[in-house]
Design an enzyme around this catalytic site. Structure first.
Site, PDB file in Angstrom:
ATOM      1  N   ASP A  83      -8.528  -8.478   1.492  1.00  0.00           N
ATOM      2  CA  ASP A  83      -8.269  -7.487   0.440  1.00  0.00           C
ATOM      3  C   ASP A  83      -7.043  -7.903  -0.369  1.00  0.00           C
ATOM      4  O   ASP A  83      -6.231  -8.714   0.101  1.00  0.00           O
ATOM      5  CB  ASP A  83      -8.048  -6.110   1.102  1.00  0.00           C
ATOM      6  CG  ASP A  83      -8.348  -4.954   0.164  1.00  0.00           C
ATOM      7  OD1 ASP A  83      -8.402  -5.161  -1.062  1.00  0.00           O
ATOM      8  OD2 ASP A  83      -8.512  -3.829   0.667  1.00  0.00           O
ATOM      9  N   GLY A  84      -6.897  -7.325  -1.530  1.00  0.00           N
ATOM     10  CA  GLY A  84      -5.713  -7.545  -2.350  1.00  0.00           C
ATOM     11  C   GLY A  84      -4.645  -6.512  -2.013  1.00  0.00           C
ATOM     12  O   GLY A  84      -4.799  -5.715  -1.088  1.00  0.00           O
ATOM     13  N   LYS A  97      -1.042  -0.312  -1.459  1.00  0.00           N
ATOM     14  CA  LYS A  97      -2.369  -0.577  -2.006  1.00  0.00           C
ATOM     15  C   LYS A  97      -2.886   0.714  -2.646  1.00  0.00           C
ATOM     16  O   LYS A  97      -2.358   1.782  -2.423  1.00  0.00           O
ATOM     17  CB  LYS A  97      -3.343  -0.978  -0.877  1.00  0.00           C
ATOM     18  CG  LYS A  97      -3.074  -2.375  -0.344  1.00  0.00           C
ATOM     19  CD  LYS A  97      -4.084  -2.818   0.687  1.00  0.00           C
ATOM     20  CE  LYS A  97      -5.523  -2.635   0.336  1.00  0.00           C
ATOM     21  NZ  LYS A  97      -5.940  -3.233  -0.932  1.00  0.00           N
ATOM     22  N   LEU A  99      -3.932   1.065  -6.143  1.00  0.00           N
ATOM     23  CA  LEU A  99      -3.953   1.287  -7.596  1.00  0.00           C
ATOM     24  C   LEU A  99      -5.379   1.181  -8.131  1.00  0.00           C
ATOM     25  O   LEU A  99      -5.679   1.673  -9.210  1.00  0.00           O
ATOM     26  CB  LEU A  99      -3.012   0.313  -8.321  1.00  0.00           C
ATOM     27  CG  LEU A  99      -1.507   0.509  -8.069  1.00  0.00           C
ATOM     28  CD1 LEU A  99      -0.674  -0.265  -9.069  1.00  0.00           C
ATOM     29  CD2 LEU A  99      -1.094   1.973  -8.108  1.00  0.00           C
ATOM     30  N   GLY A 100      -6.255   0.577  -7.342  1.00  0.00           N
ATOM     31  CA  GLY A 100      -7.686   0.547  -7.699  1.00  0.00           C
ATOM     32  C   GLY A 100      -8.438   1.766  -7.182  1.00  0.00           C
ATOM     33  O   GLY A 100      -9.655   1.870  -7.383  1.00  0.00           O
ATOM     34  N   GLU A 106     -10.288   1.313   2.124  1.00  0.00           N
ATOM     35  CA  GLU A 106      -9.591   0.050   2.437  1.00  0.00           C
ATOM     36  C   GLU A 106      -8.851   0.156   3.763  1.00  0.00           C
ATOM     37  O   GLU A 106      -8.843  -0.787   4.553  1.00  0.00           O
ATOM     38  CB  GLU A 106      -8.613  -0.294   1.307  1.00  0.00           C
ATOM     39  CG  GLU A 106      -9.337  -0.769   0.051  1.00  0.00           C
ATOM     40  CD  GLU A 106      -8.436  -0.972  -1.153  1.00  0.00           C
ATOM     41  OE1 GLU A 106      -8.837  -1.724  -2.046  1.00  0.00           O
ATOM     42  OE2 GLU A 106      -7.352  -0.370  -1.230  1.00  0.00           O
TER      43      GLU A 106
HETATM   44  C1  5RP Z   1      -7.497  -1.198  -4.750  1.00  0.00           C
HETATM   45  C2  5RP Z   1      -6.391  -2.003  -4.218  1.00  0.00           C
HETATM   46  C3  5RP Z   1      -6.260  -3.396  -4.732  1.00  0.00           C
HETATM   47  O1  5RP Z   1      -6.282  -4.268  -3.655  1.00  0.00           O
HETATM   48  C4  5RP Z   1      -4.972  -3.533  -5.449  1.00  0.00           C
HETATM   49  O2  5RP Z   1      -4.938  -2.554  -6.461  1.00  0.00           O
HETATM   50  C5  5RP Z   1      -4.792  -4.945  -6.034  1.00  0.00           C
HETATM   51  O3  5RP Z   1      -5.675  -5.131  -7.094  1.00  0.00           O
HETATM   52  P1  5RP Z   1      -5.604  -6.437  -7.988  1.00  0.00           P
HETATM   53  O4  5RP Z   1      -6.020  -7.579  -7.119  1.00  0.00           O
HETATM   54  O5  5RP Z   1      -6.557  -6.164  -9.118  1.00  0.00           O
HETATM   55  O6  5RP Z   1      -4.193  -6.576  -8.486  1.00  0.00           O
HETATM   56  O7  5RP Z   1      -5.619  -1.600  -3.395  1.00  0.00           O
HETATM   57  O8  5RP Z   1      -7.505   0.105  -4.236  1.00  0.00           O
END
Ligand code: 5RP
Length: 239
Positions: A83-84, A97, A99-100, A106
């Site tokens: 995951d990011g 984590k 922001l998506g 997650e």
């Molecule tokens: C989504 C997350 C993402 O992992 C986080 O926002 C990072 O996103 P990106 O790789 O677009 O910067 O937690 O809920």
């Protein structure tokens, strides 16, 4: 910095860890999407035959299925989740984590995974969490305004995440998300504990989950891997 090069480098390094027969957790966000691309490419090239995926959002599930990956519900343990993150605290490898908007799924996937791996570009590394990005908090729709006010009463900035066209952002679980602005004066872990203890709060985007490693890509396309410190051994007398 060309962040896409950095993200792709991290995603490619993570894909090298996937083995045939694994169940793989797919994160959400632009970096995790690059991992999905790289994984699908390896499957298409027949380098991996039997990989099963669990997705952390409807959007990543759709993307993975479109790319020919097999996506199942989360029923059994996951071998490897990738995951990011929005921020990674170095050296202790805690995260913000969400922001998506996929923070709850997650976290569930991270906790179900035997190995949890984070892929980021180097711009995500910070000394302290919560200074540059908000802490996302998913709350129950019932009494949401009141729950948000209670978070505000902690002295933390808090506002509902909203859509550009107006109205609240609603997660895949059907709930609003409150973005909490912690700032430099407060400790994120301590504030997180206070927020999580409130009725109406489902989960936050603060991850102190066990992370195997963070793969950090940079704009030249090279990666470095930050390995989590070994767990402390605790010895107790049994009698
Ligand atoms: C989504 C997350 C993402 O992992 C986080 O926002 C990072 O996103 P990106 O790789 O677009 O910067 O937690 O809920």
């Amino acid at each position: 910095m060309n962040r896409d090069v950095a993200k792709r480098a991290a995603a490619n390094a993570a894909v090298a860890l996937v083995e045939d027969g694994m169940t793989v957790g797919l994160g959400t966000g632009s970096t995790a999407a690059m991992f999905v691309n790289a994984l699908a490419e390896r499957v298409q090239q027949d380098k991996l035959r039997e990989v099963t995926c669990v997705a952390t959002s409807e959007s990543v599930a759709g993307r993975a299925i479109t790319m020919g990956l097999r996506v199942v519900d989360l029923i059994n343990e996951i071998d490897l989740a990738v995951d990011g993150a929005d921020e990674v605290a170095f050296p202790d490898l805690r995260l913000i984590k969400g922001l998506g908007g996929a923070l709850v799924r997650e976290k569930i996937v991270a906790e179900a995974a035997r190995r949890f791996i984070i892929i980021v570009d180097s711009g995500k590394l910070v000394d302290r969490l919560g200074i540059h990005v908000p802490l996302p908090v998913e709350i129950i729709a019932f009494g949401a305004e009141q729950t948000c006010r209670r978070i505000l009463s902690l002295g933390v900035g808090a506002r509902f995440r909203s859509l550009p066209e107006g109205g609240k952002v609603i997660s895949d679980n059907g709930n609003p998300i409150v973005d909490c602005y912690i700032g430099p004066e407060r400790d994120v872990a301590w504030t997180n504990d206070l927020i999580r203890a409130m009725a109406g709060v489902i989960e936050t985007g603060y991850f102190d989950t066990e992370i195997e490693r963070v793969i950090v890509g940079d704009c030249s396309g090279t990666v470095k891997q930050l390995i989590a410190p070994a767990k402390k051994m605790v010895c107790r007398d049994v009698n």
